[in-house]
Design a protein around this motif. Structure first.
Motif, short mmCIF file in Angstrom:
data_model
loop_
_atom_site.label_atom_id
_atom_site.label_comp_id
_atom_site.label_asym_id
_atom_site.label_seq_id
_atom_site.Cartn_x
_atom_site.Cartn_y
_atom_site.Cartn_z
N ALA A 115 0.95 -1.14 -0.11
CA ALA A 115 0.02 0.05 0.18
C ALA A 115 0.86 1.54 -0.05
CB ALA A 115 -0.98 0.04 1.12
N ILE A 116 2.14 1.32 0.90
CA ILE A 116 2.94 2.38 0.70
C ILE A 116 3.52 2.61 -0.99
CG2 ILE A 116 5.20 3.31 1.62
CD1 ILE A 116 4.15 2.08 4.18
N VAL A 117 3.99 1.48 -1.17
CA VAL A 117 4.46 1.55 -2.63
C VAL A 117 3.56 2.11 -3.60
CG1 VAL A 117 5.77 0.06 -4.34
CG2 VAL A 117 6.26 -0.37 -1.81
N GLY A 118 2.52 1.58 -3.65
CA GLY A 118 1.52 1.92 -4.48
C GLY A 118 1.38 1.24 -5.97
N GLU A 119 2.17 0.34 -6.18
CA GLU A 119 2.11 -0.68 -7.34
C GLU A 119 2.40 -1.82 -7.12
OE1 GLU A 119 5.88 0.38 -9.64
OE2 GLU A 119 5.65 2.25 -8.78
N ASP A 120 1.97 -2.76 -8.17
CA ASP A 120 2.50 -4.32 -7.80
C ASP A 120 3.87 -4.43 -8.08
OD1 ASP A 120 -0.12 -4.79 -7.60
OD2 ASP A 120 -0.23 -5.27 -9.92
N ASP A 121 4.32 -5.27 -7.04
CA ASP A 121 5.95 -5.20 -7.10
C ASP A 121 6.22 -6.55 -6.63
OD1 ASP A 121 8.59 -4.85 -6.98
OD2 ASP A 121 8.40 -3.61 -5.07
N ASP A 122 7.03 -7.54 -7.45
CA ASP A 122 7.40 -8.89 -7.06
C ASP A 122 8.83 -8.83 -7.01
OD1 ASP A 122 4.49 -9.67 -7.19
OD2 ASP A 122 4.76 -10.15 -9.40
N ASP A 123 9.55 -7.72 -7.33
CA ASP A 123 11.19 -7.82 -7.08
C ASP A 123 11.77 -7.64 -5.74
OD1 ASP A 123 10.98 -8.48 -9.79
OD2 ASP A 123 10.94 -6.43 -10.52
N GLN A 376 0.83 -6.35 21.15
CA GLN A 376 2.03 -5.72 20.73
C GLN A 376 2.81 -6.24 19.84
OE1 GLN A 376 4.59 -4.53 24.38
NE2 GLN A 376 2.63 -4.34 25.62
N THR A 377 3.02 -7.49 19.57
CA THR A 377 3.63 -8.36 18.36
C THR A 377 2.97 -7.89 17.16
OG1 THR A 377 4.25 -10.15 19.76
CG2 THR A 377 4.13 -10.31 17.63
N ALA A 378 1.52 -7.68 17.20
CA ALA A 378 0.92 -7.41 15.99
C ALA A 378 1.49 -5.83 15.50
CB ALA A 378 -0.64 -7.42 16.29
N ASP A 379 1.36 -5.09 16.47
CA ASP A 379 1.85 -3.52 16.23
C ASP A 379 3.35 -3.69 15.90
OD1 ASP A 379 -0.32 -2.53 16.92
OD2 ASP A 379 0.14 -2.21 18.92
N LYS A 380 4.26 -4.47 16.23
CA LYS A 380 5.66 -4.37 15.98
C LYS A 380 5.67 -5.03 14.40
CE LYS A 380 7.44 -5.47 20.46
NZ LYS A 380 8.27 -6.34 21.12
N LEU A 381 5.09 -5.86 13.86
CA LEU A 381 4.87 -6.46 12.67
C LEU A 381 4.25 -5.39 11.61
CD1 LEU A 381 3.61 -10.13 13.04
CD2 LEU A 381 5.94 -9.30 12.39
N MET A 382 3.34 -4.60 12.18
CA MET A 382 2.89 -3.57 11.19
C MET A 382 4.13 -2.56 11.06
SD MET A 382 -0.08 -4.26 10.23
CE MET A 382 0.48 -5.80 10.20
N ILE A 383 4.59 -2.14 12.13
CA ILE A 383 5.72 -1.28 12.07
C ILE A 383 6.78 -1.56 11.07
CG2 ILE A 383 7.56 -0.06 13.23
CD1 ILE A 383 5.88 -0.17 15.73
N LEU A 384 7.30 -2.89 11.11
CA LEU A 384 8.38 -3.69 10.36
C LEU A 384 7.67 -3.62 8.90
CD1 LEU A 384 10.96 -4.93 10.11
CD2 LEU A 384 9.71 -7.08 10.68
N ALA A 385 6.69 -3.97 8.64
CA ALA A 385 6.02 -3.75 7.12
C ALA A 385 5.84 -2.60 6.48
CB ALA A 385 4.61 -4.41 6.94
N LYS A 386 5.48 -1.64 7.50
CA LYS A 386 5.61 -0.14 6.95
C LYS A 386 7.08 0.30 6.65
CE LYS A 386 1.35 1.45 9.03
NZ LYS A 386 0.61 1.85 8.00
N ALA A 387 7.92 -0.04 7.40
CA ALA A 387 9.53 0.22 7.09
C ALA A 387 10.01 -0.21 5.89
CB ALA A 387 10.37 0.08 8.42
N ARG A 388 9.49 -1.48 5.76
CA ARG A 388 9.90 -2.11 4.49
C ARG A 388 9.20 -1.55 3.36
NH1 ARG A 388 14.01 -5.12 3.33
NH2 ARG A 388 13.02 -6.85 2.50
N GLY A 389 8.15 -1.13 3.42
CA GLY A 389 7.33 -0.64 2.28
C GLY A 389 7.88 0.76 2.05
N LEU A 390 8.42 1.68 2.99
CA LEU A 390 9.05 2.87 2.62
C LEU A 390 10.48 2.78 2.21
CD1 LEU A 390 7.97 4.71 6.17
CD2 LEU A 390 7.84 5.39 3.70
#
Length: 406
Positions: A115-123, A376-390
């Motif tokens: 959702a952060i990248v905003g385009e399909d991305d398999d790479d 808290q673990t769920a929140d941590k995973l969301m932070i990590l996913a967003k960081a990776r997306g950025l």
């Protein structure tokens, strides 16, 4: 971007986390059917064997299976009705729900990053994760078994080109990247590799060469190499006695010294400065039309997201735990190096990852799972996913810019 490709089978089985039924079922049946058996319900026999194996598998991995299912429930990916239904279905059904939970967690993390990248991305390479009973804990001990969510990342280097970007804008982008790395606990700037302390003498090499240059020694790279070896000067004499190799090394060190990001970009703004820049320039076309403007806005949204979580939990809230040392001496934070456009950055990243590989390590960290605090673990995973997306968004901006230039 975050996924669950299984670790090596021997690793998984050593930790009692093998979600697949035994592969030698055919051998078991071969022993049973050496002679023809009449008036016997074959399907019933096979079903009974499979069910017994499922029961054994579930008993061996009860802590892992239940924790993963509960985490998926906490993330809104599994409903209470599904849990009740699969519980009533027995061990095979619960094992199936465990596997489905992994798939849904994977899909959720990918969706958040995408959702952060905003385009399909398999790479973009994945983060592999696995639920494990903590290795230090005896499998035969009584009582609940602590479970860790262990995450691994293949080393990756991303080089952005911020040298030619408007200087004020470039500094804010770098400031955002540093906050993503700090808050998301993933990624390392190439210029910080010298301070990682992983295996080589880079910081000492730079210090010694700077001292020699600042002391007025204007000798060539070759002359300096021969001088350092003649002196037996630390740290150079610690890793080579080859003047040709050391000459090349000094040339690299000199490039790092002469093209220092701190010299070019100066002080990088803190969070207050980043927010002030955004507030002052959000109406100016010269900045708003830059491809880096969406990155700044997404970064600020990410920072607000993390601040809210920290406020709800604890100011010292961190993603990864010290238990990572049980699995690797190399944390996942160094798994993704990011450069700003200098010609020496890829060399440092290659050296870092070569050293990690030579040590037999993989960038890995873990999250200790507390069954009563899985929110808290769920929140941590969301932070990590967003960081990776950025991080991937920054890569895509650079890739698209290069395409436009071509």
């Amino acid at each position: 971007m975050c996924s669950v490709p299984a670790f090596e089978n021997d690793q998984i089985e050593a930790n009692g986390v093998n979600p697949c039924p035994r592969a030698n079922l055919a051998l078991d049946l071969n022993v049973l059917f050496k002679e023809v058996r009449l008036d016997f319900d074959l399907q019933l026999l096979v079903g009974g064997i499979v069910e017994q194996q499922a029961i054994q598998l579930f008993r061996q991995n009860r802590a892992v299976f239940s924790t993963a299912i509960l985490l998926a429930y906490e993330m809104g990916l599994v409903t209470p009705a599904e849990i009740d239904e699969h519980f009533a279905g027995g061990s095979q059904a619960l094992t199936g729900l465990y596997r489905e939970s992994l798939k849904r967690i994977d899909a959720k993390l990918n969706a958040v990053a995408q959702a952060i990248v905003g385009e399909d991305d398999d790479d973009f390479e994945v983060i592999a994760f696995e639920f494990r009973v903590r290795e230090e804990y005896g499998r035969n001990e009584a009582g609940p078994q602590p479970v860790d969510l262990v995450m691994a990342l293949n080393p990756r280097f991303t080089q952005l080109d911020l040298i030619e970007v408007d200087r004020a804008l470039a500094k804010v982008v770098i400031g955002c990247i540093r906050y993503i790395q700090d808050f998301g606990e993933i990624g390392i700037c190439a210029c910080d590799i010298q301070r990682t302390g992983i295996g080589f003498f880079l910081e000492d090499e730079l210090s010694e060469l700077k001292a020699e240059i600042d002391g007025g020694n204007n000798a060539s790279d070759r002359e300096l190499a021969e001088l350092f070896l003649e002196r037996g000067q630390y740290p150079f004499s610690e890793f080579t006695d080859d003047a040709d190799y050391l000459e090349e090394r000094i040339e690299l060190l000199r490039r790092i010294i002469n093209n220092d990001p701190e010299k070019l970009f100066g002080d990088i703004p803190d969070l207050k400065g980043i927010r002030a820049f955004h507030r002052l320039h959000k109406q100016q076309d010269a900045y708003v039309t830059s491809p880096w403007w969406p990155f700044i806005e997404e970064s600020l949204a990410f920072i607000r997201f993390v601040e809210k979580i920290k406020k709800n939990h604890h100011p010292e809230f961190t993603i990864f735990d010290s238990t990572g040392s049980f699995y690797s001496d190399c944390g996942i934070g160094v798994g993704h190096a990011i450069g700003f456009g200098f010609d020496w950055e890829d060399t440092l990243a290659a050296e870092l990852y070569e050293d990690i590989a030579n040590a037999g390590e993989t960038p890995m960290s873990s999250i200790a799972l507390n069954p009563i605090a899985l929110n808290q673990t769920a929140d941590k995973l969301m932070i990590l996913a967003k960081a990776r997306g950025l991080i991937r968004l920054a890569e895509m901006i650079q890739i698209n810019q290069q395409g436009d230039d071509d």
